[in-house]
Design a protein around this motif. Structure first.
Motif, PDB file in Angstrom:
ATOM      1  N   GLY A  73       0.779  -1.226   0.000  1.00  0.00           N
ATOM      2  CA  GLY A  73       0.000   0.000   0.000  1.00  0.00           C
ATOM      3  C   GLY A  73       0.813   1.280   0.000  1.00  0.00           C
ATOM      4  N   LYS A  74       2.115   1.186  -0.230  1.00  0.00           N
ATOM      5  CA  LYS A  74       2.925   2.408  -0.289  1.00  0.00           C
ATOM      6  C   LYS A  74       2.522   3.271  -1.480  1.00  0.00           C
ATOM      7  N   ILE A  75       2.038   2.645  -2.514  1.00  0.00           N
ATOM      8  CA  ILE A  75       1.407   3.350  -3.635  1.00  0.00           C
ATOM      9  C   ILE A  75      -0.083   3.087  -3.480  1.00  0.00           C
ATOM     10  N   GLY A  76      -0.878   4.140  -3.554  1.00  0.00           N
ATOM     11  CA  GLY A  76      -2.305   4.005  -3.288  1.00  0.00           C
ATOM     12  C   GLY A  76      -3.053   3.206  -4.338  1.00  0.00           C
ATOM     13  N   ILE A  77      -3.994   2.416  -3.876  1.00  0.00           N
ATOM     14  CA  ILE A  77      -4.861   1.659  -4.784  1.00  0.00           C
ATOM     15  C   ILE A  77      -5.701   2.613  -5.620  1.00  0.00           C
ATOM     16  N   GLY A  78      -6.097   3.727  -5.016  1.00  0.00           N
ATOM     17  CA  GLY A  78      -6.888   4.718  -5.738  1.00  0.00           C
ATOM     18  C   GLY A  78      -6.158   5.273  -6.943  1.00  0.00           C
ATOM     19  N   ASP A  79      -4.847   5.429  -6.830  1.00  0.00           N
ATOM     20  CA  ASP A  79      -4.061   5.911  -7.966  1.00  0.00           C
ATOM     21  C   ASP A  79      -4.123   4.920  -9.123  1.00  0.00           C
ATOM     22  N   GLY A  80      -4.043   3.643  -8.813  1.00  0.00           N
ATOM     23  CA  GLY A  80      -4.158   2.611  -9.849  1.00  0.00           C
ATOM     24  C   GLY A  80      -5.536   2.593 -10.478  1.00  0.00           C
ATOM     25  N   LEU A  81      -6.573   2.696  -9.640  1.00  0.00           N
ATOM     26  CA  LEU A  81      -7.936   2.723 -10.172  1.00  0.00           C
ATOM     27  C   LEU A  81      -8.159   3.938 -11.059  1.00  0.00           C
ATOM     28  N   LEU A  82      -7.628   5.069 -10.641  1.00  0.00           N
ATOM     29  CA  LEU A  82      -7.776   6.289 -11.427  1.00  0.00           C
ATOM     30  C   LEU A  82      -7.083   6.147 -12.783  1.00  0.00           C
ATOM     31  N   LEU A  83      -5.907   5.534 -12.799  1.00  0.00           N
ATOM     32  CA  LEU A  83      -5.210   5.345 -14.071  1.00  0.00           C
ATOM     33  C   LEU A  83      -5.885   4.301 -14.955  1.00  0.00           C
ATOM     34  N   ILE A  84      -6.604   3.378 -14.367  1.00  0.00           N
ATOM     35  CA  ILE A  84      -7.420   2.463 -15.179  1.00  0.00           C
ATOM     36  C   ILE A  84      -8.484   3.274 -15.917  1.00  0.00           C
ATOM     37  N   VAL A  85      -9.133   4.186 -15.200  1.00  0.00           N
ATOM     38  CA  VAL A  85     -10.204   4.990 -15.807  1.00  0.00           C
ATOM     39  C   VAL A  85      -9.636   5.977 -16.830  1.00  0.00           C
ATOM     40  N   THR A  86      -8.512   6.618 -16.529  1.00  0.00           N
ATOM     41  CA  THR A  86      -7.943   7.524 -17.537  1.00  0.00           C
ATOM     42  C   THR A  86      -7.543   6.750 -18.788  1.00  0.00           C
ATOM     43  N   GLY A  87      -7.180   5.475 -18.631  1.00  0.00           N
ATOM     44  CA  GLY A  87      -6.859   4.640 -19.787  1.00  0.00           C
ATOM     45  C   GLY A  87      -8.051   4.442 -20.706  1.00  0.00           C
ATOM     46  N   ILE A  88      -9.254   4.435 -20.144  1.00  0.00           N
ATOM     47  CA  ILE A  88     -10.470   4.321 -20.956  1.00  0.00           C
ATOM     48  C   ILE A  88     -10.593   5.533 -21.874  1.00  0.00           C
ATOM     49  N   TYR A  89     -10.293   6.689 -21.345  1.00  0.00           N
ATOM     50  CA  TYR A  89     -10.440   7.927 -22.108  1.00  0.00           C
ATOM     51  C   TYR A  89      -9.256   8.214 -23.023  1.00  0.00           C
ATOM     52  N   LEU A  90      -8.049   7.881 -22.565  1.00  0.00           N
ATOM     53  CA  LEU A  90      -6.847   8.331 -23.257  1.00  0.00           C
ATOM     54  C   LEU A  90      -6.179   7.270 -24.127  1.00  0.00           C
ATOM     55  N   GLY A  91      -6.373   6.017 -23.826  1.00  0.00           N
ATOM     56  CA  GLY A  91      -5.673   4.976 -24.560  1.00  0.00           C
ATOM     57  C   GLY A  91      -4.257   4.812 -24.043  1.00  0.00           C
ATOM     58  N   LEU A  92      -3.523   3.908 -24.658  1.00  0.00           N
ATOM     59  CA  LEU A  92      -2.194   3.542 -24.170  1.00  0.00           C
ATOM     60  C   LEU A  92      -1.201   4.694 -24.198  1.00  0.00           C
ATOM     61  N   GLU A  93      -0.988   5.286 -25.344  1.00  0.00           N
ATOM     62  CA  GLU A  93       0.078   6.276 -25.496  1.00  0.00           C
ATOM     63  C   GLU A  93      -0.153   7.493 -24.596  1.00  0.00           C
ATOM     64  N   GLU A  94      -1.344   8.041 -24.628  1.00  0.00           N
ATOM     65  CA  GLU A  94      -1.625   9.246 -23.843  1.00  0.00           C
ATOM     66  C   GLU A  94      -1.664   8.944 -22.344  1.00  0.00           C
ATOM     67  N   ASN A  95      -2.161   7.780 -21.959  1.00  0.00           N
ATOM     68  CA  ASN A  95      -2.203   7.430 -20.536  1.00  0.00           C
ATOM     69  C   ASN A  95      -0.793   7.182 -20.001  1.00  0.00           C
ATOM     70  N   LEU A  96       0.046   6.570 -20.819  1.00  0.00           N
ATOM     71  CA  LEU A  96       1.434   6.376 -20.415  1.00  0.00           C
ATOM     72  C   LEU A  96       2.143   7.722 -20.266  1.00  0.00           C
ATOM     73  N   LYS A  97       1.880   8.632 -21.205  1.00  0.00           N
ATOM     74  CA  LYS A  97       2.456   9.974 -21.116  1.00  0.00           C
ATOM     75  C   LYS A  97       1.965  10.676 -19.842  1.00  0.00           C
ATOM     76  N   LEU A  98       0.679  10.561 -19.549  1.00  0.00           N
ATOM     77  CA  LEU A  98       0.110  11.157 -18.338  1.00  0.00           C
ATOM     78  C   LEU A  98       0.798  10.610 -17.096  1.00  0.00           C
ATOM     79  N   PHE A  99       0.922   9.298 -17.016  1.00  0.00           N
ATOM     80  CA  PHE A  99       1.526   8.664 -15.850  1.00  0.00           C
ATOM     81  C   PHE A  99       2.988   9.065 -15.679  1.00  0.00           C
ATOM     82  N   LEU A 100       3.759   8.982 -16.756  1.00  0.00           N
ATOM     83  CA  LEU A 100       5.187   9.282 -16.661  1.00  0.00           C
ATOM     84  C   LEU A 100       5.447  10.757 -16.349  1.00  0.00           C
ATOM     85  N   CYS A 101       4.686  11.645 -16.966  1.00  0.00           N
ATOM     86  CA  CYS A 101       4.853  13.078 -16.674  1.00  0.00           C
ATOM     87  C   CYS A 101       4.413  13.397 -15.246  1.00  0.00           C
TER      88      CYS A 101
END
Length: 143
Positions: A73-101
């Motif tokens: 739990g050092k990284i929040g589960i909510g952060d993972g869930l949120l990135l699952i949902v942003t992946g629905i909207y953004l797709g692979l390339e944009e979601n990866l860019k969002l996460f890395l930035c």
């Protein structure tokens, strides 16, 4: 028009979740679930990306969920869930860019706090505000 709706929904979701993350140090499951259902509806309505890109975009959040479990739990589960949902909207390339930035911005902020002795390296800081800043940069073509 469809892209504008997607951008507005992602911006709203990140803004709402940023406020929750800053105030409570957690992200509510119900808003993330609601935005996820809305994203699936938008995808069925407009098909802005392939199903492969959508699923691969969601996989970034799934990997983060596994890392959260592995780190206790050092990284929040909510952060993972949120990135699952942003992946629905953004797709692979944009979601990866969002996460890395977002990760880069968060790392810079954390480094500054540690160097200024405001926080120790064991303290936690909210991650979603950095995803919001990264998304704003992406929309402004700064990233």
């Amino acid at each position: 028009m469809q892209q504008m709706w997607n951008q507005a929904v992602v911006m709203g979701m990140l803004t709402l979740c940023s406020a929750q993350d800053i105030r409570k140090k957690e992200i509510g499951l119900h808003p993330v679930l609601m935005f996820g259902i809305l994203g699936i509806f938008f995808h069925m309505l407009w098909r802005m990306q392939s199903i492969e890109s959508l699923l691969l975009g969601m996989s970034i959040g799934v990997v983060l969920l596994f890392v959260s479990v592995l780190t206790g739990g050092k990284i929040g589960i909510g952060d993972g869930l949120l990135l699952i949902v942003t992946g629905i909207y953004l797709g692979l390339e944009e979601n990866l860019k969002l996460f890395l930035c977002g990760l880069f911005l968060c790392g810079l902020w954390a480094l500054g706090l540690v160097l200024l002795r405001k926080k120790s390296r064991k303290d936690s800081i909210p991650f979603v505000p950095f995803l919001l800043a990264a998304y704003m940069g992406m929309l402004g073509n700064l990233i």
